[in-house]
Design a protein around this motif. Structure first.
Motif, PDB file in Angstrom:
ATOM      1  N   ARG A 147      -4.091   2.490  -5.931  1.00  0.00           N
ATOM      2  CA  ARG A 147      -4.664   1.213  -6.398  1.00  0.00           C
ATOM      3  C   ARG A 147      -4.559   0.219  -5.262  1.00  0.00           C
ATOM      4  O   ARG A 147      -3.490   0.043  -4.670  1.00  0.00           O
ATOM      5  N   LEU A 148      -5.661  -0.447  -4.970  1.00  0.00           N
ATOM      6  CA  LEU A 148      -5.707  -1.391  -3.861  1.00  0.00           C
ATOM      7  C   LEU A 148      -6.414  -2.666  -4.287  1.00  0.00           C
ATOM      8  O   LEU A 148      -7.317  -2.636  -5.137  1.00  0.00           O
ATOM      9  N   SER A 155     -12.897  -1.804 -10.450  1.00  0.00           N
ATOM     10  CA  SER A 155     -13.949  -0.899 -10.000  1.00  0.00           C
ATOM     11  C   SER A 155     -13.271   0.201  -9.204  1.00  0.00           C
ATOM     12  O   SER A 155     -12.046   0.312  -9.206  1.00  0.00           O
ATOM     13  N   CYS A 156     -14.041   1.014  -8.511  1.00  0.00           N
ATOM     14  CA  CYS A 156     -13.422   2.130  -7.798  1.00  0.00           C
ATOM     15  C   CYS A 156     -14.365   2.680  -6.738  1.00  0.00           C
ATOM     16  O   CYS A 156     -15.536   2.300  -6.659  1.00  0.00           O
ATOM     17  N   ILE A 157     -13.833   3.572  -5.943  1.00  0.00           N
ATOM     18  CA  ILE A 157     -14.613   4.306  -4.951  1.00  0.00           C
ATOM     19  C   ILE A 157     -14.872   5.695  -5.513  1.00  0.00           C
ATOM     20  O   ILE A 157     -13.969   6.359  -6.015  1.00  0.00           O
ATOM     21  N   CYS A 158     -16.116   6.134  -5.424  1.00  0.00           N
ATOM     22  CA  CYS A 158     -16.530   7.423  -5.979  1.00  0.00           C
ATOM     23  C   CYS A 158     -16.632   8.456  -4.869  1.00  0.00           C
ATOM     24  O   CYS A 158     -16.934   8.126  -3.719  1.00  0.00           O
ATOM     25  N   LEU A 171      -8.694   3.052  -7.097  1.00  0.00           N
ATOM     26  CA  LEU A 171      -9.028   1.960  -8.009  1.00  0.00           C
ATOM     27  C   LEU A 171      -8.928   0.646  -7.259  1.00  0.00           C
ATOM     28  O   LEU A 171      -7.967   0.418  -6.516  1.00  0.00           O
ATOM     29  N   LEU A 172      -9.920  -0.228  -7.453  1.00  0.00           N
ATOM     30  CA  LEU A 172      -9.976  -1.520  -6.763  1.00  0.00           C
ATOM     31  C   LEU A 172      -9.841  -2.654  -7.769  1.00  0.00           C
ATOM     32  O   LEU A 172     -10.486  -2.633  -8.835  1.00  0.00           O
ATOM     33  N   GLU A 183      -9.706   0.499   3.641  1.00  0.00           N
ATOM     34  CA  GLU A 183      -8.597   1.456   3.632  1.00  0.00           C
ATOM     35  C   GLU A 183      -8.773   2.457   2.503  1.00  0.00           C
ATOM     36  O   GLU A 183      -8.436   3.640   2.643  1.00  0.00           O
ATOM     37  N   GLY A 184      -9.317   2.013   1.366  1.00  0.00           N
ATOM     38  CA  GLY A 184      -9.582   2.927   0.270  1.00  0.00           C
ATOM     39  C   GLY A 184     -10.561   4.024   0.667  1.00  0.00           C
ATOM     40  O   GLY A 184     -10.360   5.204   0.336  1.00  0.00           O
TER      41      GLY A 184
END
Length: 344
Positions: free
Chosen positions: A319-320, A35-38, A341-342, A327-328
């Motif tokens: 990428r985390l 998944s990710c942060i938008c 990206l998670l 932190e992201g």
């Protein structure tokens, strides 16, 4: 399971929540692969959007594996790798049939009350047949996951900006914003045959990626200086403007740099009062765009990713693991990352 919850500005936590379960026969449960942060997640993070009491589940983009399906799900089975767009759509209503899935009669968004978020280990997907898009099993290797993930939002949204701005072969295009959506807008404009692509932004690393994606000209000036620079480069302005920010300044700039008879595709989540009516009227400028129907664009865009013709996943420059989600958010808020990206 673990899931991300936002409680207030700059307050993001990964915590234990109940595992999602099938609630309706049209539901599916997916295990999140990535998944990710938008960029739109930063609006509430910075205090511009309200957060419900009790917190807000975060995340609306994912690639996952189907773990369980309801009794009425017909096109998916456990083990399928799927793209999960940010909007929930039934796939059968009038608007879904027309390709405007973000106007679905049963429209919902991941992270809304009662719907889980994708920055988690698993998520329940209502109307699974209409919402999820299956990826061929042979094409689901981990190296492709970042590129596939962009199709759930940022690449589909950049494409929507280009389509609604009427980008065509030979056209001159301006992209406002050097975030992930703007960079994907550059890719989309190149894919649609734009002759010249002007990227307006302020971050050298992002502008360099924009050049790799197809930018021909860069404008780093701000405000009126940026408008004048675009006019110096083009004369009367550009045929197509991709507005990928959503602020009043960005919208005003889009209207000013569009040439008479041009078109603006606006996909930045609006945080402004309106669109200048007089200027757009007298310039005969078309203003279009909105929430991208990314589910409808997947059949068109997926082959280009699978066959290596475009690599939109390059926008993920950090990428985390999921446990470092806070932190992201900090990295994106402080402009230390374009898009995070998670991996659970």
């Amino acid at each position: 399971m673990r899931a991300t919850v936002m409680y207030g500005p700059k307050v993001v936590q990964l915590e234990s929540v109940p595992d999602p379960v099938i609630q309706e026969p049209t539901d599916a449960i997916i295990r999140v692969l990535v998944s990710c942060i938008c960029g739109s997640d930063l609006w509430p993070y910075r205090g511009f959007d309200a957060i419900p009491e009790g917190g807000r589940p975060m995340g609306h983009e994912a690639v996952g594996v189907v773990e369980e399906v309801g009794s009425e799900v017909r096109t998916l089975k456990p083990g399928d790798v799927v793209l999960m767009p940010f909007a929930i759509s039934d796939g059968n209503c009038e608007f879904c049939r027309e390709g405007l899935t973000t106007a679905c009669a049963h429209l919902q968004f991941f992270g809304a009350p009662g719907i889980g978020g994708a920055q988690a280990e698993a998520v329940r997907v209502p109307f699974a047949d209409g919402t999820l898009y299956k990826v061929p099993a042979r094409e689901s290797g981990r190296a492709l996951l970042p590129h596939l993930l962009t199709l759930t939002d940022v690449m589909g949204t950049g494409h929507h900006a280009a389509v609604t701005a009427r980008v065509e072969p030979g056209k001159v295009v301006a992209v406002i914003g050097d975030g992930a959506v703007g960079l994907c807008g550059v890719l989309a404009a190149r894919r649609l045959g734009a002759e010249r692509i002007i990227l307006l932004g302020h971050h050298p690393d992002r502008l360099e990626l924009g050049r790799i994606f197809g930018t021909t000209d860069v404008v780093m000036e701000r405000g009126e200086a940026a408008v004048e620079r675009v006019r110096e480069l083009t004369g009367f302005g550009v045929h197509s403007v991709l507005e990928c920010v959503g602020t009043e300044e960005a919208v005003d700039m889009a209207v000013q740099i569009a040439r008479p008879g041009g078109a603006i595709g606006r996909v930045g989540v609006p945080h402004h009062a309106g669109i200048p009516a007089t200027t757009t009227f007298y310039k005969n400028v078309i203003v279009a765009g909105g929430p991208a129907p990314t589910r409808a664009y997947m059949p068109e865009l997926l082959p280009d990713v699978l066959e290596g013709r475009m690599e939109p996943g390059r926008v993920f420059d950090l990428r985390l693991p999921l446990e470092q989600v806070a932190e992201g958010y900090r990295a994106m808020d402080e402009r230390r990352a374009i898009k995070v990206l998670l991996e659970p």
